[in-house]
Design an enzyme around this catalytic site. Structure first.
Site, mmCIF file in Angstrom:
data_model
loop_
_atom_site.group_PDB
_atom_site.id
_atom_site.type_symbol
_atom_site.label_atom_id
_atom_site.label_comp_id
_atom_site.label_asym_id
_atom_site.label_seq_id
_atom_site.Cartn_x
_atom_site.Cartn_y
_atom_site.Cartn_z
ATOM 1 C CG ASP A 1 4.027 -23.675 -43.801
ATOM 2 O OD1 ASP A 1 2.855 -23.329 -44.032
ATOM 3 O OD2 ASP A 1 4.341 -24.846 -43.512
ATOM 4 C CD GLU B 1 1.068 -1.688 -12.778
ATOM 5 O OE1 GLU B 1 1.133 -2.398 -11.742
ATOM 6 O OE2 GLU B 1 0.355 -0.680 -12.863
ATOM 7 C CD GLU C 1 2.093 -8.931 -10.643
ATOM 8 O OE1 GLU C 1 1.851 -7.973 -9.894
ATOM 9 O OE2 GLU C 1 1.413 -9.982 -10.652
ATOM 10 C CD GLU D 1 4.061 -7.690 -7.352
ATOM 11 O OE1 GLU D 1 3.482 -8.181 -6.339
ATOM 12 O OE2 GLU D 1 3.833 -6.539 -7.750
ATOM 13 C CD GLU E 1 4.845 -4.784 -11.220
ATOM 14 O OE1 GLU E 1 4.708 -3.557 -11.389
ATOM 15 O OE2 GLU E 1 4.075 -5.474 -10.517
ATOM 16 C CG HIS F 1 -2.266 -4.953 -12.537
ATOM 17 N ND1 HIS F 1 -1.831 -4.611 -11.281
ATOM 18 C CD2 HIS F 1 -2.877 -6.162 -12.406
ATOM 19 C CE1 HIS F 1 -2.163 -5.553 -10.422
ATOM 20 N NE2 HIS F 1 -2.793 -6.508 -11.087
ATOM 21 N NE ARG G 1 -2.479 -1.741 -5.363
ATOM 22 C CZ ARG G 1 -2.198 -0.461 -5.092
ATOM 23 N NH1 ARG G 1 -2.914 0.170 -4.163
ATOM 24 N NH2 ARG G 1 -1.250 0.177 -5.732
ATOM 25 C CD GLU H 1 -3.503 -0.811 -11.546
ATOM 26 O OE1 GLU H 1 -2.280 -0.930 -11.424
ATOM 27 O OE2 GLU H 1 -4.287 -0.776 -10.566
ATOM 28 N NE ARG I 1 -6.179 -4.329 -8.992
ATOM 29 C CZ ARG I 1 -4.954 -4.342 -8.458
ATOM 30 N NH1 ARG I 1 -4.068 -3.424 -8.848
ATOM 31 N NH2 ARG I 1 -4.610 -5.239 -7.559
#
Length: 486
Positions: A66, A145, A147, A225, A233, A282, A353, A375, A377
């Site tokens: 449904d 990646e 987390e 992490e 992670e 990421h 980063r 990458e 992020r």
């Protein structure tokens, strides 16, 4: 769901329907779990008895859904949907031992042979892969990646809104724990700690075993992490777009269920802990043609090709609008603030980063050309991976079509720049909240329309506007601390 590995990438070995029915019989499967994903990324299922499952149902689908009861799918006056199992996604669920159960991911169709439901996220991902081929490329490879946090207990009171609202988090790893290990982690001090500070190694080991051995989702590395209180992670090997999104959804399902087995609770909420790092997703991407990674060029800086630069330029151009898909919750924007390792500024770089797009620089040379990637992020794990990968691909392909240069790399720490310095360098900033992100998506949606229908984009905006309003009309507990005595 077996795989072989080619150049580090998982290549799925496809099952035929006949092979699935043979496995159901020989593995003594009692039930089949039919799983699918809603538009906003929630995992749903219905379970059928294995002895009633037929080849015709595998081919034509099962009238089991449904659509009006699934948020974002259909209205109540037109809601009959079909679930068509994908035999390639067969896997035995190892924690269901009393009545042995296998799962199959499903595609969602309208009834009466009316075709695919446009709001089926898996269908959108498949559209993205088909569109990519019309642009002259063979496939894209994606490595998310993801987390997440694993808590001992979580309590909240939101059902008495006129009384007030609150939540509390319990974790033996946390500095506020009353029953800790004696080796607590401070805020933002959780990256790669050894045991006994890291209490979740056995949990992550079991998750990786289930991912690898039962679901065919190749994971190599896992670790604690940066945040305290159980942030983890587990890295997924990269794969084709739809496969990677399937793996990410299955990953979330497995993480939550293994956490329950350990007497804990896992969450993909981007920012559950104040004053600490949040959880990201990421997303690493590369484009392939004629068995070559077209993002690699040995003669260019950072070995990133001109095609890779254009793809990056498209992502940066549409980064603010992308946030409505890659960061779809009000909580997402508590993560996207300076000082907690989450990217906020619209720029690209190599090892830096603080930029929103990074070009990883671990290895050099043609022998590692298959690893050359962008990458991105910004995304977080509250997002629907089918939509994230499809939208980022659409932005990158738009950059390729327009030959959109991303500008110069930013090699300095953007977090330490003044606002004037950022403006001088042409570095933009992501939306401050979900409402702002939705405004951006409304005004910058054209790049998505080769893959997403306007109906889908409208529904995403409608549902996320609702969530934004839900939070905006309610006072926050910390506001009492700030303003009660005004």
């Amino acid at each position: 769901m077996p795989y072989k590995v080619s150049h580090g990438k998982a290549i799925q070995i496809k099952y035929s329907p006949d092979e699935v029915f043979s496995k159901i019989q020989h593995e003594d499967i009692k039930f089949v779990d039919l799983q699918f994903t809603s538009l906003m990324g929630r995992f749903h299922h219905t379970t059928i008895s294995a002895n009633t499952f037929t080849p015709e149902q595998m081919q034509d689908g099962l009238p089991k859904l449904d659509g009006s009861s699934i948020v974002g799918f259909t209205s109540i006056d037109d809601s009959d949907l079909i679930l068509k199992p994908d035999p390639n996604t067969y896997a035995v669920i190892p924690w269901m031992t009393e009545n042995k159960t296998a799962r199959l991911l499903c595609d969602v169709y309208w009834g009466e042979d009316r075709g695919r439901l446009s709001r089926d996220p898996r269908g959108i991902a498949q559209n993205a892969e088909a569109y990519l081929k019309t642009q002259g490329y063979d496939y894209s490879a994606w490595g998310p990646e993801v987390e997440f946090f694993v808590f001992d207990k979580i309590h909240w009171d939101v059902l008495t809104p006129y009384k007030g609202q609150s939540y509390s988090i319990e974790s033996v790893e946390a500095p506020w724990s009353q029953e800790g290990t004696g080796y607590p982690m401070g805020l933002q001090e959780g990256y790669y700690p050894s045991t006994p500070s890291d209490t979740l190694t056995p949990f992550r080991n079991e998750c990786v075993n289930v991912l690898n051995e039962n679901f065919g989702i190749l994971c190599d590395n896992h670790h604690h992490e940066v945040a305290t209180a159980g942030q983890c992670e587990i890295d997924i090997r990269y794969d084709y777009l739809t496969n990677a999104a399937d793996a990410t959804q299955s990953y979330k399902f497995i993480i939550r269920n293994i956490a329950k087995k350990f007497g804990k609770v896992a969450t993909m909420m981007p920012k559950p802990i104040s004053m600490d790092s949040g959880s990201g997703m990421h997303s690493n991407v590369s484009l392939w043609k004629d068995k070559k990674n077209i993002f690699f060029d040995a003669d260019e800086e950072d070995e990133l090709s001109q095609a890779g630069r254009y793809f990056c330029g498209g992502i940066l151009e549409h980064a603010r609008a992308l946030c409505a898909i890659t960061n779809p919750t009000t909580n997402s924007y508590h993560r996207l603030v300076p000082g907690y390792e989450a990217p906020v500024y619209i720029a690209w770089s190599g090892s830096n980063r603080s930029a929103i797009v990074r070009i990883p620089k671990h290895f050099k040379g043609a022998g590692y050309s298959y690893l050359k990637r962008l990458e991105y992020r910004a995304p977080d794990p509250s997002a629907n991976p089918y939509l994230v990968f499809s939208a980022v691909l659409a932005a990158g392909l738009d950059g390729l079509k327009k030959k959109k240069e991303p500008g110069d790399q930013v090699k300095e720490d953007i977090f330490k720049m003044t606002k004037a310095e950022r403006i001088k360098r042409g570095i933009g900033v992501l939306p401050a909240n979900l409402g702002e992100a939705l405004d951006e998506l409304e005004s910058d949606r054209k790049f998505l329309t080769p893959i997403f229908t306007n109906d889908v984009i409208d529904k995403i905006i409608e549902l996320e506007r609702r969530d934004h309003k839900e939070i905006s009309i309610r006072p926050h507990p910390h506001e009492f601390y700030l303003y009660f005595d005004v």
